[in-house]
Design a protein around this motif. Structure first.
Motif, PDB file in Angstrom:
ATOM      1  N   GLN A   1       0.845  -1.199   0.000  1.00 42.53           N
ATOM      2  CA  GLN A   1       0.000   0.000   0.000  1.00 42.53           C
ATOM      3  C   GLN A   1       0.877   1.244   0.000  1.00 42.53           C
ATOM      4  O   GLN A   1       0.469   2.304  -0.439  1.00 42.53           O
ATOM      5  CB  GLN A   1      -0.959  -0.016   1.206  1.00 42.53           C
ATOM      6  CG  GLN A   1      -0.362   0.267   2.578  1.00 42.53           C
ATOM      7  CD  GLN A   1       0.368  -0.933   3.198  1.00 42.53           C
ATOM      8  OE1 GLN A   1       0.736  -1.876   2.520  1.00 42.53           O
ATOM      9  NE2 GLN A   1       0.568  -0.879   4.501  1.00 42.53           N
ATOM     10  N   LEU A   2       2.111   1.098   0.502  1.00 39.78           N
ATOM     11  CA  LEU A   2       2.973   2.272   0.672  1.00 39.78           C
ATOM     12  C   LEU A   2       3.593   2.725  -0.648  1.00 39.78           C
ATOM     13  O   LEU A   2       4.090   3.834  -0.762  1.00 39.78           O
ATOM     14  CB  LEU A   2       4.077   1.960   1.693  1.00 39.78           C
ATOM     15  CG  LEU A   2       3.535   1.583   3.082  1.00 39.78           C
ATOM     16  CD1 LEU A   2       4.617   1.014   3.949  1.00 39.78           C
ATOM     17  CD2 LEU A   2       2.893   2.792   3.736  1.00 39.78           C
ATOM     18  N   GLU A   3       3.601   1.845  -1.653  1.00 48.82           N
ATOM     19  CA  GLU A   3       4.096   2.231  -2.972  1.00 48.82           C
ATOM     20  C   GLU A   3       2.938   2.421  -3.945  1.00 48.82           C
ATOM     21  O   GLU A   3       3.157   2.562  -5.137  1.00 48.82           O
ATOM     22  CB  GLU A   3       5.048   1.155  -3.524  1.00 48.82           C
ATOM     23  CG  GLU A   3       6.503   1.368  -3.133  1.00 48.82           C
ATOM     24  CD  GLU A   3       6.791   0.896  -1.722  1.00 48.82           C
ATOM     25  OE1 GLU A   3       5.926   0.206  -1.147  1.00 48.82           O
ATOM     26  OE2 GLU A   3       7.863   1.207  -1.197  1.00 48.82           O
TER      27      GLU A   3
ATOM     28  N   GLN B   1      -1.325  13.976  -6.353  1.00 53.85           N
ATOM     29  CA  GLN B   1      -2.778  13.943  -6.149  1.00 53.85           C
ATOM     30  C   GLN B   1      -3.485  14.090  -7.485  1.00 53.85           C
ATOM     31  O   GLN B   1      -3.021  14.840  -8.350  1.00 53.85           O
ATOM     32  CB  GLN B   1      -3.200  15.078  -5.220  1.00 53.85           C
ATOM     33  CG  GLN B   1      -2.898  14.750  -3.773  1.00 53.85           C
ATOM     34  CD  GLN B   1      -3.223  15.903  -2.876  1.00 53.85           C
ATOM     35  OE1 GLN B   1      -2.579  16.939  -2.945  1.00 53.85           O
ATOM     36  NE2 GLN B   1      -4.221  15.736  -2.041  1.00 53.85           N
ATOM     37  N   TYR B   2      -4.596  13.368  -7.650  1.00 47.97           N
ATOM     38  CA  TYR B   2      -5.270  13.359  -8.942  1.00 47.97           C
ATOM     39  C   TYR B   2      -6.765  13.607  -8.799  1.00 47.97           C
ATOM     40  O   TYR B   2      -7.365  13.234  -7.789  1.00 47.97           O
ATOM     41  CB  TYR B   2      -5.074  12.011  -9.634  1.00 47.97           C
ATOM     42  CG  TYR B   2      -3.630  11.736 -10.012  1.00 47.97           C
ATOM     43  CD1 TYR B   2      -3.121  12.146 -11.236  1.00 47.97           C
ATOM     44  CD2 TYR B   2      -2.790  11.076  -9.121  1.00 47.97           C
ATOM     45  CE1 TYR B   2      -1.813  11.893 -11.575  1.00 47.97           C
ATOM     46  CE2 TYR B   2      -1.463  10.821  -9.447  1.00 47.97           C
ATOM     47  CZ  TYR B   2      -0.983  11.236 -10.689  1.00 47.97           C
ATOM     48  OH  TYR B   2       0.309  10.985 -11.009  1.00 47.97           O
TER      49      TYR B   2
ATOM     50  N   TRP C   1      -4.415  10.537  -3.577  1.00 56.75           N
ATOM     51  CA  TRP C   1      -2.982  10.279  -3.764  1.00 56.75           C
ATOM     52  C   TRP C   1      -2.796   8.954  -4.509  1.00 56.75           C
ATOM     53  O   TRP C   1      -3.357   7.936  -4.134  1.00 56.75           O
ATOM     54  CB  TRP C   1      -2.282  10.176  -2.421  1.00 56.75           C
ATOM     55  CG  TRP C   1      -2.125  11.473  -1.701  1.00 56.75           C
ATOM     56  CD1 TRP C   1      -2.886  11.926  -0.676  1.00 56.75           C
ATOM     57  CD2 TRP C   1      -1.131  12.472  -1.945  1.00 56.75           C
ATOM     58  NE1 TRP C   1      -2.446  13.161  -0.266  1.00 56.75           N
ATOM     59  CE2 TRP C   1      -1.355  13.521  -1.023  1.00 56.75           C
ATOM     60  CE3 TRP C   1      -0.067  12.594  -2.852  1.00 56.75           C
ATOM     61  CZ2 TRP C   1      -0.562  14.656  -0.982  1.00 56.75           C
ATOM     62  CZ3 TRP C   1       0.730  13.738  -2.805  1.00 56.75           C
ATOM     63  CH2 TRP C   1       0.473  14.759  -1.878  1.00 56.75           C
ATOM     64  N   VAL C   2      -1.997   8.992  -5.566  1.00 55.47           N
ATOM     65  CA  VAL C   2      -1.653   7.753  -6.276  1.00 55.47           C
ATOM     66  C   VAL C   2      -0.174   7.813  -6.621  1.00 55.47           C
ATOM     67  O   VAL C   2       0.353   8.872  -6.967  1.00 55.47           O
ATOM     68  CB  VAL C   2      -2.482   7.599  -7.575  1.00 55.47           C
ATOM     69  CG1 VAL C   2      -2.104   6.318  -8.298  1.00 55.47           C
ATOM     70  CG2 VAL C   2      -3.970   7.583  -7.270  1.00 55.47           C
TER      71      VAL C   2
ATOM     72  N   ALA D   1      -4.471   6.477 -11.822  1.00 54.71           N
ATOM     73  CA  ALA D   1      -4.520   7.874 -11.394  1.00 54.71           C
ATOM     74  C   ALA D   1      -5.564   8.661 -12.184  1.00 54.71           C
ATOM     75  O   ALA D   1      -6.180   9.586 -11.666  1.00 54.71           O
ATOM     76  CB  ALA D   1      -3.149   8.514 -11.562  1.00 54.71           C
ATOM     77  N   LYS D   2      -5.786   8.254 -13.448  1.00 55.67           N
ATOM     78  CA  LYS D   2      -6.725   9.007 -14.291  1.00 55.67           C
ATOM     79  C   LYS D   2      -8.184   8.710 -13.944  1.00 55.67           C
ATOM     80  O   LYS D   2      -9.072   9.426 -14.384  1.00 55.67           O
ATOM     81  CB  LYS D   2      -6.485   8.672 -15.756  1.00 55.67           C
ATOM     82  CG  LYS D   2      -5.219   9.294 -16.306  1.00 55.67           C
ATOM     83  CD  LYS D   2      -5.091   8.953 -17.790  1.00 55.67           C
ATOM     84  CE  LYS D   2      -3.633   8.987 -18.219  1.00 55.67           C
ATOM     85  NZ  LYS D   2      -3.372   8.090 -19.344  1.00 55.67           N
ATOM     86  N   ILE D   3      -8.445   7.649 -13.227  1.00 54.01           N
ATOM     87  CA  ILE D   3      -9.846   7.309 -12.942  1.00 54.01           C
ATOM     88  C   ILE D   3     -10.196   7.509 -11.470  1.00 54.01           C
ATOM     89  O   ILE D   3     -11.196   6.981 -10.994  1.00 54.01           O
ATOM     90  CB  ILE D   3     -10.172   5.859 -13.347  1.00 54.01           C
ATOM     91  CG1 ILE D   3      -9.210   4.870 -12.688  1.00 54.01           C
ATOM     92  CG2 ILE D   3     -10.142   5.673 -14.857  1.00 54.01           C
ATOM     93  CD1 ILE D   3      -9.788   3.512 -12.482  1.00 54.01           C
ATOM     94  N   THR D   4      -9.364   8.284 -10.743  1.00 46.31           N
ATOM     95  CA  THR D   4      -9.627   8.415  -9.299  1.00 46.31           C
ATOM     96  C   THR D   4     -11.024   8.941  -9.007  1.00 46.31           C
ATOM     97  O   THR D   4     -11.585   8.641  -7.958  1.00 46.31           O
ATOM     98  CB  THR D   4      -8.608   9.342  -8.625  1.00 46.31           C
ATOM     99  OG1 THR D   4      -8.508  10.513  -9.404  1.00 46.31           O
ATOM    100  CG2 THR D   4      -7.258   8.673  -8.507  1.00 46.31           C
ATOM    101  N   ASP D   5     -11.600   9.717  -9.934  1.00 46.94           N
ATOM    102  CA  ASP D   5     -12.935  10.252  -9.652  1.00 46.94           C
ATOM    103  C   ASP D   5     -14.037   9.208  -9.815  1.00 46.94           C
ATOM    104  O   ASP D   5     -15.195   9.468  -9.510  1.00 46.94           O
ATOM    105  CB  ASP D   5     -13.216  11.477 -10.517  1.00 46.94           C
ATOM    106  CG  ASP D   5     -12.430  12.675 -10.011  1.00 46.94           C
ATOM    107  OD1 ASP D   5     -12.023  12.643  -8.830  1.00 46.94           O
ATOM    108  OD2 ASP D   5     -12.207  13.618 -10.777  1.00 46.94           O
ATOM    109  N   ASP D   6     -13.671   8.044 -10.305  1.00 44.44           N
ATOM    110  CA  ASP D   6     -14.655   6.963 -10.424  1.00 44.44           C
ATOM    111  C   ASP D   6     -14.543   5.938  -9.306  1.00 44.44           C
ATOM    112  O   ASP D   6     -15.336   5.008  -9.232  1.00 44.44           O
ATOM    113  CB  ASP D   6     -14.471   6.229 -11.757  1.00 44.44           C
ATOM    114  CG  ASP D   6     -14.907   7.086 -12.930  1.00 44.44           C
ATOM    115  OD1 ASP D   6     -15.933   7.760 -12.796  1.00 44.44           O
ATOM    116  OD2 ASP D   6     -14.216   7.075 -13.959  1.00 44.44           O
TER     117      ASP D   6
END
Lengths: 715, 483
Positions: free
Chosen positions: B73-75, B122-123, B129-130, B138-143
């Motif tokens: 999870q840390l990476e 952040q995305y 955070w990704v 990272a591009k789909i964080t809003d989903d």
């Protein structure tokens, strides 16, 4: 009469006993379906005890007006009858309660009061002989119990507000953005958490919290709320004290204010605690707006639970509509709405769609993706007036057929991806006020039309899906091999293929990396001159060329009569023994546990081959092996071919030492040809030596390497 | 009560008692023999009819992208800059609090902290955070909803994996997909309701076993069907040479006749089940090639999932297959991508693993979305536990390893009923303990069932005298991640 009394008395006792037993072991009790009707007769029986207890009471009140003998007779009759009906209805009630759906606290109270009533009535029956005082105590307490439990029972069936409903205020409506925040959001919080102790009748701390003016006036410690003064408003001060603090409000043990509620009160006071301020007066970035909106959304969601006004479809009808290619399912067990999916285009028949007319009112979601339906077929969908979600992805429809959907006014989601929808849709969406999402990925819609739709209905989300960046040049997937086996007879040809349309494949057969200019273009299956590596690469406009793939191919060659392993493989990787070498089943370079491989670690590989009496002329041995360097599976460091006509006198024909790889080369199957001057020996011996120490670049340098042998070929 | 005869009857002695008891029990037994279901509850579990949702919910199907071996999870998603600042310093005992360790690091003298080798940004609107390893996710964080506070009970792979999938560590219970199949039935009767797809990365691997998709004590029709990773995802579906469809139909009809005769004679329910399975296999002959055919997928899709998706047996191919199966009504598609066990050489191996899964995982979400299917499909991405914030083995600037850490890890979910674009739960600055909103594995399972319209306390199966459920005897629905 006496006998009847005994029977009734012991029946009451038995029922009570059974009830007590069941109550003790309630958690283990499960109601079989045939008992359920008995439970459901509870509402039928329960009116007897109510009426009979009232009669007993009346009898007691008017005792002096009745002749004593009759009084005694009537009373005894009434007592036993009351006892029996009470016990019965309690038992039935118990069964009914186990049917589920009655988990409330009200239910619990009703149950225990009812049980208590049973015991009191039984005590009443036992006590009537022992004087009127004891009798009266039981009689009046049973009256109280029957009223209470009856009221609660009615609450369970009709709802707790049944009695006062007609005179109570209209049902709670959800506040809007225009309603004052105090009235719509703050006051309800106080109503549920504070007002029970702070109201005009009961003013703890001389504080009344039922109106805005009263809050501003405050109690014995001053105003409860001071506009803008978050720190000195008593409401917040008390709420933010630690829970075990004596002054903390609401008191420990009472329902506490939630984080969201505290946030809201705080933001409201900070903004001036105005009684009339509404969300509409605030900017959408304002903290108060944001926290209020959070609560508003939650409230709306709670109300959003689907409510359908139409009836349930007949369960037999639903069952008859379900077949191998069509599923018709209720949205949930207590909701009449139906969800319909039709699958497998090859099996599709138009009846599968048309049959749905029988449930036209109940269908809320319909999935027809990939079915070969056309514009005309859509007509029936217009009759599904409660349809909310329609999936027409990859069907053969175009724009015109969709017009019929304007009859489905409740549509919220429409999927048209992969269809040739190309016409003007704006007229359609004008008639679909509830539409929320439209999926238009890979349709033939012009972008100008789409822009117009978007501006016309900004409230709808038009999803165009993934459109690759024209500059993006992903590498193509590599070509695939069409042959089942890589060991070919003279007439078998090499087949290369690719899963994408319009791909050019270039290949080489000399172990050289293929390129776009000099290499052969693959147009049809080709023959191989020798055992060799076939290498291939795929090319297509708009893509980077694929990685090169290599497939070792083997000619069948001469087949020996007999093989004997002179050294034994590691027992975990012993395959099928010596036959593994000539069974012509090639292994996978990823998986060495299969029976295709022979694995050697400590000893070199050594096998003796016998061609029998008629020895062929042999000038080459091809040795194939696996390579998976991460798992320490390496090429051999040396290969030897020995030959002779007597097993005890074999001579070394050729020895070669392949170079040790200088880096990890990936997982693949490799071959080493060993060529020599033509010989006609009966016996041969092939030896291969595993690497003793893994090279320096390897993660486990210095350890012994492994050698995995697949096939041997003789030409 | 003055009648002596009646009073005598009330005197029950031991002999009478046993005699009556014998008759009573015998009567009940006889009744049960004659009407076998006399005392049986006809409903599934606690009075719930099977095959229907307990309450309305958006999600109808699940795709579980299991990252087998436990990605760190840390990476990936839990950004802890403090660990970079404290590089090489010991893990404070106040943080570890005597937490049990695996045999692999329990004897280590020091527990030097190590931060992520990869940068974080952040995305999206959600500012999630990704790490740089997952540019496409990272591009789909809003989903998606990122849950950073999952914790489990097991500390080794097999029990943790089994716990995640079946709700118990022992491996004798039905798995999540089997429960879904049992509770909700199958949507498309031409395909198994529960399909399993395997792939393997180049990283240090841990195996998966068929007990993870077992039906346990449930009927065997609920078992997960493992697809082959070769060209033909389901073997032996083609008719043998010389037999065509009509022939096969005729053969099956005659076979069914014979089986019916057998059934009439023996009344064995197994015979009926067999007839049904032959019929399903026959229907699968048309359904499976249609559903699993990649050749009609446009170039767009290959670019979206990455070109690996055309190589059978890769994670990308499995993601595309998962979309196709799910679109065709398969209730539960379970993927396992192996190779996430980075005890050493973490930076190197993890970039390979991330490369395997990043593009295709994100592509699956985008692809479901553009078909209007994301809101009815629940996608889950994550492993069986997390990894330690301290280094296992030798720590250098470039190379380190992480041991198993059950106390906190991150997974993400997307689609049906999930609150998109949010993060849920927090770990402390060391990424070791959970400080806000812990989510136990049973909570996660309860939530997954809730999203599928099932009450995890009511979907039960009585076996060996006990009502079993996926969440055993615990689990709470995590309201904070529901839309």
């Amino acid at each position: 009469m006496v006998r009847l009394k005994k029977i009734v008395s012991s029946s009451i006792f038995l029922i009570l006993f059974l009830l007590t037993f069941l109550l003790i072991f309630e958690v283990y009790v499960e109601i079989p379906p045939w008992l359920q009707p008995i439970g459901r007769m509870h509402p039928l029986i329960l009116h007897f005890p109510i009426a009979l207890i009232i009669l007993l009471l009346l009898l007691d009140v008017f005792q002096s007006h009745i002749e004593e003998n009759s009084y005694i007779k009537i009373r005894i009759f009434l007592l036993y009858f009351t006892g029996l009906t009470t016990a019965l209805s309690a038992l039935m009630g118990f069964f009914l309660s186990l049917e589920g759906g009655y988990g409330s606290e009200l239910m619990e109270r009703h149950k225990w009061l009812g049980v208590a009533l049973c015991y009191v009535i039984y005590a009443l029956i036992l006590s009537y002989k022992y004087g009127s005082n004891i009798y009266r105590i039981f009689l009046y307490s049973s009256m109280v119990l029957v009223v209470l439990s009856g009221h609660m029972g009615a609450g369970l069936t009709h709802g707790t507000d049944f009695l006062v409903e007609p005179i109570a205020s209209a049902e709670k409506s959800i506040p809007t953005k225009d309603s004052p925040i105090y009235e719509g959001f703050i006051d309800p919080i106080f109503s549920s958490k504070c007002k029970s102790c702070h109201n005009p009748e009961k003013q703890k701390g001389e504080l009344d919290m039922t109106s805005w003016t009263a809050l501003m006036k405050g109690g014995e410690n001053g105003p409860a709320i001071i506009p803008f003064a978050v720190d000195s408003s008593l409401v917040l001060q008390k709420a933010f004290l630690p829970i075990d603090h004596e002054e903390h409000m609401p008191p420990e043990g009472k329902p506490q204010l939630s984080k969201e509620e505290l946030e809201l009160i705080l933001a409201w006071i900070k903004q001036g605690a105005d009684a009339q301020m509404a969300m509409a007066h605030l900017s959408p970035n304002d903290t108060l707006y944001l926290v209020t909106n959070k609560i508003l959304t939650a409230l709306k969601q709670e109300q959003q639970k689907p409510v359908y006004e139409f009836d349930f479809a007949d369960s037999e009808l639903i069952a008859s509509l379900n077949n191998s290619y069509r599923s018709v399912v209720q949205v949930a067990q207590d909701i009449p709405a139906l969800d319909v999916n039709i699958y497998i285009s090859q099996a599709f028949k138009i009846e599968y769609l048309n049959d749905l007319k029988k449930i036209k009112n109940q269908i809320v979601s319909l999935n027809l993706a990939y079915m070969p339906i056309t514009n005309q077929d859509l007509a029936v969908i217009g009759t599904f007036t409660n349809l909310e979600k329609l999936n027409l992805n990859y069907t053969n429809i175009s724009g015109e057929g969709l017009e019929v959907l304007k009859l489905c006014e409740k549509l919220t989601s429409l999927s048209l991806s992969g269809t040739s929808v190309n016409t003007e849709l704006s007229e359609l969406f004008k008639n679909l006020p509830r539409m929320e999402e439209v999926y238009l990925w890979r349709t033939s819609l012009e972008s100008a039309d789409l822009d117009q739709l978007k501006s016309q209905r900004p409230d709808i989300l038009f999803n165009e899906g993934f459109i690759p960046n024209p500059k993006d040049t992903t590498a193509l997937p590599p070509p695939l091999l069409g042959n089942k086996t890589r060991i070919v007879d003279l007439d078998e040809k090499v087949v290369l293929k690719h899963k994408l349309q319009g791909v050019t494949i270039k290949y080489t057969t000399n172990g050289v990396d293929p390129d776009s200019t000099t290499s052969e273009k693959y147009s049809k299956p080709f023959e191989l001159p020798d055992s060799t590596q076939v290498m291939a690469r795929a090319y297509k406009e708009g893509w980077l060329p694929s990685e090169a793939v290599s497939f070792p191919f083997f000619k069948k060659g001469f087949e020996p009569e007999k093989l004997v392993l002179l050294t034994q493989p590691n027992e975990k990787y012993s395959g099928k023994g010596a036959t593994s070498l000539i069974d012509r089943e090639t292994g996978s370079a990823e998986d060495y546990k299969g029976r295709a491989w022979l694995g050697f670690d400590n000893e070199p590989f050594s096998v003796q081959i016998d061609f029998g009496e008629k020895a062929p002329t042999i000038q080459q041995v091809v040795f194939s092996y696996g390579q998976n360097m991460r798992q320490n599976i390496m090429p051999p460091v040396a290969l030897e071919v020995w030959g002779g006509n007597d097993t005890s006198e074999l001579k070394l024909i050729k020895r070669i030492s392949p170079p040790v790889p200088s880096k990890n080369q990936g997982n693949r199957e490799e071959m080493i040809p060993v060529s020599f001057a033509p010989t006609e020996f009966r016996y041969y011996k092939v030896k291969a030596f595993p690497i003793e120490k893994l090279p320096k670049w390897h993660r486990q340098k210095g350890k012994r390497g492994l050698l995995f042998v697949d096939q041997l070929f003789f030409y | 009560m003055s009648n002596p005869f009646f009073e005598h009857k009330l005197n029950i002695n031991r002999r009478h008692f046993l005699g009556k008891l014998g008759l009573g029990v015998g009567g009940a037994a006889l009744g049960t023999l004659m009407v076998p279901d006399l005392f049986k509850n006809s409903m599934g579990g606690d009075g719930m009819p099977l095959g229907l949702k307990h309450y309305a919910s958006k999600a109808k199907r699940i795709i579980y992208l299991f990252q087998n071996g436990a990605p760190s999870q840390l990476e990936s998603f839990d950004y802890k800059p403090l660990l970079n600042k404290m590089f090489g310093q010991d893990l404070p005992e106040s943080i570890r609090q005597g937490q049990r360790l695996t045999g692999m690091t329990a004897n280590q003298e020091r527990f030097p902290l190590v931060g992520s080798h990869f940068g974080f940004k952040q995305y999206g609107k959600s500012q999630t955070w990704v790490s740089d390893l997952f540019p496409n996710i990272a591009k789909i964080t809003d989903d998606i909803c990122m849950i950073k506070s999952v914790h489990t009970e097991a500390i080794n792979h097999d029990p943790a994996l089994t716990f995640m999938q079946t709700g118990a560590q022992q491996g004798n219970r039905p798995s999540m997909g089997a429960w879904m199949s049992y509770g909700l039935g199958s949507e498309n009767k031409n395909l198994p309701a529960y399909c399993v797809l395997l792939s393997r990365g180049k990283g240090n691997g841990q195996g998966v076993y068929s007990k993870l998709w077992s039906n346990g004590f449930l009927d065997s029709t609920h078992q997960g069907v493992q697809f082959s990773s070769g060209e033909d995802p389901i073997l032996y579906l083609n008719n043998p040479k010389g037999i065509d469809g009509a022939n096969r139909r005729k053969m099956l009809d005659h076979l069914a006749e014979l089986n019916e005769i057998g059934y009439a004679e023996f009344s064995d329910a197994g015979i009926k089940a067999k007839i049904k399975q032959y019929e399903m296999a026959y229907r699968m002959q048309t359904a499976v090639p249609e559903v699993t055919d990649f050749s009609k997928e446009p170039d767009h899709i290959v670019k979206l999932y990455g070109s690996d998706c055309m190589i059978p047996g890769t994670y990308a191919a499995n993601c595309l297959m998962a979309r196709k199966l799910s679109e065709s009504g398969v209730r539960f598609v379970q993927l396992y991508h192996q190779g996430w066990d980075q005890h050493g050489n973490l930076a190197n191996e993890m970039s390979g693993q991330a490369k395997d899964v990043d593009q295709a995982s994100a592509a699956l979400i985008t692809d479901l979305k553009q078909r209007g299917l994301l809101d009815e499909t629940l996608v889950i991405w994550g492993g069986e536990f997390g990894r330690t914030n301290y280094c296992q083995g030798k720590l250098t600037e470039k190379s380190y390893g992480r041991d198993h850490h059950p106390k906190a890890y991150s997974i993400w979910m997307a689609g049906g009923g999930i609150k998109a674009g949010t993060s849920f739960g927090e770990t402390d600055e060391f990424g070791y303990n959970i400080v806000q909103d812990p989510v136990h594995v049973h909570d996660l399972q309860a939530t997954i069932m809730h999203l599928m319209g099932l009450d995890h306390e009511k979907l039960t199966y009585k076996y060996l005298g006990r009502r079993f459920r996926l969440t055993d005897i615990s689990g709470h629905v995590v309201k904070g991640i529901l839309a």
